[in-house]
Design a protein around this motif. Structure first.
Motif, mmCIF file in Angstrom:
data_model
loop_
_atom_site.group_PDB
_atom_site.id
_atom_site.type_symbol
_atom_site.label_atom_id
_atom_site.label_comp_id
_atom_site.label_asym_id
_atom_site.label_seq_id
_atom_site.Cartn_x
_atom_site.Cartn_y
_atom_site.Cartn_z
ATOM 1 N N ASP A 119 0.029 0.532 2.037
ATOM 2 C CA ASP A 119 -0.502 -0.219 0.600
ATOM 3 C C ASP A 119 -0.930 0.686 -0.566
ATOM 4 O O ASP A 119 -1.012 0.191 -1.602
ATOM 5 N N TYR A 121 1.165 3.002 -1.625
ATOM 6 C CA TYR A 121 2.275 3.358 -2.428
ATOM 7 C C TYR A 121 2.620 2.275 -3.698
ATOM 8 O O TYR A 121 2.685 1.270 -3.210
ATOM 9 N N THR A 122 3.072 2.872 -4.632
ATOM 10 C CA THR A 122 3.488 2.133 -5.622
ATOM 11 C C THR A 122 4.968 2.098 -5.545
ATOM 12 O O THR A 122 5.625 2.798 -4.721
ATOM 13 N N PRO A 123 5.487 1.184 -6.125
ATOM 14 C CA PRO A 123 6.772 0.865 -5.760
ATOM 15 C C PRO A 123 7.641 2.006 -6.324
ATOM 16 O O PRO A 123 8.707 2.487 -5.505
ATOM 17 N N GLU A 124 7.255 2.761 -7.220
ATOM 18 C CA GLU A 124 7.973 4.079 -7.644
ATOM 19 C C GLU A 124 7.663 5.126 -6.705
ATOM 20 O O GLU A 124 8.688 5.793 -6.351
ATOM 21 N N ALA A 127 9.678 4.222 -3.404
ATOM 22 C CA ALA A 127 11.308 4.389 -3.717
ATOM 23 C C ALA A 127 11.603 6.054 -3.624
ATOM 24 O O ALA A 127 12.751 6.183 -3.080
ATOM 25 N N SER A 142 11.370 -6.591 1.358
ATOM 26 C CA SER A 142 10.262 -6.973 0.526
ATOM 27 C C SER A 142 9.623 -5.459 0.020
ATOM 28 O O SER A 142 9.545 -4.487 0.596
ATOM 29 N N PRO A 143 8.524 -5.602 -1.242
ATOM 30 C CA PRO A 143 7.754 -4.553 -1.493
ATOM 31 C C PRO A 143 6.877 -3.969 -0.493
ATOM 32 O O PRO A 143 6.730 -2.841 -0.138
ATOM 33 N N GLU A 144 6.302 -4.837 0.484
ATOM 34 C CA GLU A 144 5.426 -4.519 1.547
ATOM 35 C C GLU A 144 6.128 -3.608 2.580
ATOM 36 O O GLU A 144 5.690 -2.637 2.992
ATOM 37 N N ILE A 146 8.974 -2.208 2.039
ATOM 38 C CA ILE A 146 9.263 -0.660 1.603
ATOM 39 C C ILE A 146 8.153 0.443 1.763
ATOM 40 O O ILE A 146 8.372 1.498 1.942
ATOM 41 N N GLN A 147 7.045 -0.200 1.386
ATOM 42 C CA GLN A 147 5.850 0.364 1.391
ATOM 43 C C GLN A 147 5.516 1.165 2.879
ATOM 44 O O GLN A 147 5.360 2.244 3.211
#
Length: 434
Positions: A119, A121-124, A127, A142-144, A146-147
């Motif tokens: 949690d 991790y920022t999106p950047e 990625a 989903s962003p979650e 990917i984190q």
């Protein structure tokens, strides 16, 4: 391997873990809610995710925990095995939906208790981590998720050599599943624990460091019980160990070798190197307790040797020893060990030449599964927290010892199981001198 027998190889730390990771990731219908695409659409013909530990971890889970995974696990298969490793009965274990690779990773992240890390991790950042690792096909996630995937990559929960062939929506095979489950065990301190390997250049320094930082293992609650057993003549000795140092090796490939002199094991490792035998090495601290007779003179105490005088004038001595746990690369190497010890590390005469230092008349090493040329004996063991005390015996004496310990401590659970020991130590238990 019986359930009782297996229970001695499972870390109690793992047995207390909650199944909240399962509950939080499954909907009431039992269908995972965290994948972008429905799990039923998983591509079953994905390339195998082979890692350097691939078949090793499949075998490890089977040999140590008696669990198997089909070649293409379902969600239910994976969660059932995960629950068994964590000592829990998870919900929705009968879910027959195919297990996608990303679902397998997501569940493993939660089981490894890495969710809070993910949690952060920022999106950047997520990625960037996945891009540097070469993970592709994440556009629909989903962003979650990917984190979680980024956290799995950065921590090594997802093995580095599986990253290149990772396909989020494809079917997870049993190789990936086993590697992830082994990773979960590792994050909870219940996977293989060792200081190094026989062929490591620094293995001798590590042996010294491990031994020098270990102290007498003392457990007063257990000593009270087993000391009374010594006084009553139930057995002539016992040992105390701290299972937080347990190697957790694959029982089919491992042996445990006991000794008191560190120089002996240093030379034993050198001997294995000279014979071309590779093995993982763990030094497990151990205290050996036995009766020290009054007629031997007044004992001299040290940091590594303590005594307590008992009613008849004798003493109970507590001496620092250790177990050298070895996991061999092959069953053949494990079989070869017995011949190497008998040739170079077993004393047959007082002035025998050609042996490594401090060789014993009756060396002690044993295997949990049966071995050729080894003899079956029994162990009587009582646990208290992280510690346990145990006394080895001939099978015909086991019932008497167990009953005696139960009379001394009716509230204690005496665990009895069989294992296989080298022939010289078996002869020692029979009262023979060599």
């Amino acid at each position: 391997m019986s359930a009782l027998f297996k229970s001695h190889t499972v870390s109690r730390k793992v047995l207390t873990i909650s199944t909240a990771f399962v509950i939080s990731t499954l909907a009431a219908t039992g269908t995972p809610t965290f994948a972008a695409a429905p799990v039923a659409e998983a591509v079953v013909t994905a390339p195998s995710l082979s890692s350097s530990k691939a078949n090793s971890n499949i075998s490890y889970l089977q040999n140590r925990f008696e669990v198997t995974l089909p070649a293409a696990p379902t969600v239910g298969d994976y969660i059932t095995v995960m629950g068994k490793l964590l000592g829990q009965t998870p919900p929705f274990a009968k879910d027959a939906a195919p297990l996608t690779q990303v679902n397998a990773v997501s569940l493993a992240v939660k089981a490894a208790e890495l969710k809070e890390l993910a949690d952060t991790y920022t999106p950047e950042k997520a990625a960037s981590s996945l891009d540097q690792a070469g993970v592709s096909g994440i556009e629909k996630l989903s962003p979650e998720i990917i984190q979680e995937l980024a956290a799995a990559v950065d921590t090594g929960l997802l093995p580095a050599d599986a990253v290149g062939s990772f396909r989020p929506d494809s079917q997870a095979d049993n190789v990936l599943a086993a590697d992830l489950l082994a990773g979960v065990l590792s994050f909870h301190g219940s996977y293989k624990s060792y200081i190094g390997s026989v062929l490591d250049n620094d293995i001798f320094a590590k042996l010294n460091d491990a031994y020098d930082t270990q102290e007498l293992v003392m457990a007063p609650e257990l000593q009270k019980i087993f000391d009374e057993g010594l006084k009553q003549g139930l057995f002539t000795g016992y040992n105390i160990k701290d299972q937080r140092y347990d190697a957790h090796f694959d029982p089919t490939l491992s042996l445990t070798y006991g000794h008191s002199d560190l120089k002996h094991s240093i030379q034993l490792i050198g001997l294995l190197r000279s014979e071309g035998i590779q093995a993982k090495v763990q030094l497990e601290p151990k205290t050996s307790a036995f009766v020290y007779l009054q007629e031997w003179g007044t004992p001299t105490e040290s940091d590594d040797y303590k005594v307590v005088q008992i009613e008849n004038g004798n003493y109970i001595a507590y001496a620092k020893e250790y177990d050298l746990a070895l996991e061999f690369e092959s069953a053949a190497d494990k079989e070869q060990f017995d011949g190497v010890v008998n040739r170079y590390a077993k004393k047959d005469s007082e002035d025998e030449a050609g042996l490594i230092t401090a060789s014993w008349w009756q060396p002690l090493y044993y295997s949990l599964p049966s071995m050729n040329n080894y003899m079956k004996i029994s162990n009587n063991r009582i646990d208290a927290g992280s510690y346990y005390a145990q006394s080895f015996s001939l099978k015909e004496d086991t019932e008497t010892i167990a009953e005696g310990l139960n009379k001394i401590a009716p509230e204690a659970e005496v665990q009895t199981y069989d294992f296989w020991v080298d022939a010289p130590f078996y002869r020692y238990l029979n009262g023979e001198s060599s």
